[in-house]
Design a protein around this motif. Structure first.
Motif, short mmCIF file in Angstrom:
data_model
loop_
_atom_site.label_atom_id
_atom_site.label_comp_id
_atom_site.label_asym_id
_atom_site.label_seq_id
_atom_site.Cartn_x
_atom_site.Cartn_y
_atom_site.Cartn_z
N CYS A 183 -5.75 -2.94 4.20
CA CYS A 183 -4.67 -2.29 3.48
C CYS A 183 -4.23 -3.23 2.37
CB CYS A 183 -3.53 -2.01 4.46
SG CYS A 183 -2.01 -1.43 3.74
N ARG A 184 -3.90 -2.66 1.21
CA ARG A 184 -3.60 -3.53 0.08
C ARG A 184 -2.54 -2.88 -0.79
NH1 ARG A 184 -8.28 -6.07 -3.87
NH2 ARG A 184 -6.89 -7.51 -4.98
N ALA A 185 -1.67 -3.71 -1.35
CA ALA A 185 -0.63 -3.26 -2.27
C ALA A 185 -0.88 -3.86 -3.64
CB ALA A 185 0.75 -3.67 -1.76
N ASP A 186 -0.70 -3.06 -4.66
CA ASP A 186 -0.80 -3.56 -6.03
C ASP A 186 0.61 -3.83 -6.55
OD1 ASP A 186 -2.68 -2.35 -8.96
OD2 ASP A 186 -1.98 -4.34 -8.37
N THR A 187 0.72 -4.32 -7.77
CA THR A 187 2.01 -4.52 -8.40
C THR A 187 2.24 -3.49 -9.51
OG1 THR A 187 0.99 -6.19 -9.82
CG2 THR A 187 2.14 -6.98 -7.86
N ALA A 188 1.39 -2.47 -9.55
CA ALA A 188 1.52 -1.39 -10.52
C ALA A 188 1.84 -0.09 -9.80
CB ALA A 188 0.22 -1.23 -11.31
N TRP A 208 -6.97 -5.26 -9.18
CA TRP A 208 -5.79 -5.27 -8.33
C TRP A 208 -5.16 -6.65 -8.28
CZ3 TRP A 208 -3.92 -1.81 -4.23
CH2 TRP A 208 -4.32 -0.48 -4.44
N SER A 209 -3.83 -6.64 -8.06
CA SER A 209 -3.13 -7.89 -7.80
C SER A 209 -3.75 -8.59 -6.61
CB SER A 209 -1.66 -7.61 -7.52
OG SER A 209 -1.03 -8.74 -6.98
N PRO A 210 -3.95 -9.88 -6.66
CA PRO A 210 -4.63 -10.58 -5.56
C PRO A 210 -3.75 -10.93 -4.38
CG PRO A 210 -4.11 -12.13 -7.28
CD PRO A 210 -3.65 -10.79 -7.77
#
Length: 126
Positions: free
Chosen positions: A96-101, A111-113
């Protein structure tokens, strides 16, 4: 502190289904694009699916189109990945991953790292 925790993985038979969940804490899930990435044995990590703040989906991996879908419940700070008609080649650790956009990046590599879950194993085998 930002945390993303996946659940719902395990062993599935070919043709079967699994639903992965990701609970987010430390930020408002509704403010950012969210996604699922995966890493198969011996392969590089790859993007699978993204969902924007407005609920639009973007597939990074053509092989999962018509089989996988992504959804979010902002009120519960939860992200989901519904995986149907599973194939052995779907075997991987899923993240699962979250971006900053707010919108999905056109390329998975943009994607944001910073914001990753710890990953969960999905194995598709008879």
């Amino acid at each position: 502190q930002v945390q993303l925790v996946e659940s719902g993985g395990g062993l599935a038979q070919p043709g079967g289904s699994l639903r992965l969940s990701c609970v987010v804490s430390g930020f408002r899930l509704g403010d950012y694009a969210m996604g699922w990435f995966r890493q198969a044995p011996g392969k590089e990590r790859e993007g699978v699916l993204c969902i924007s703040v407005d609920g639009h989906s973007l597939y990074y991996e053509d092989s999962v189109k018509d089989r996988f879908s992504i959804s979010r419940d902002n009120s519960k700070n939860m992200l989901y990945l519904q995986m149907n008609t599973l194939k052995p080649e779907d075997t991987a650790v899923y993240y699962c991953r979250a971006d900053t956009a707010r919108d999905c990046e056109a390329n998975a590599g943009d994607w944001s790292p910073y914001y990753w879950g710890q990953g969960i194993q999905v194995t598709v085998s008879s």
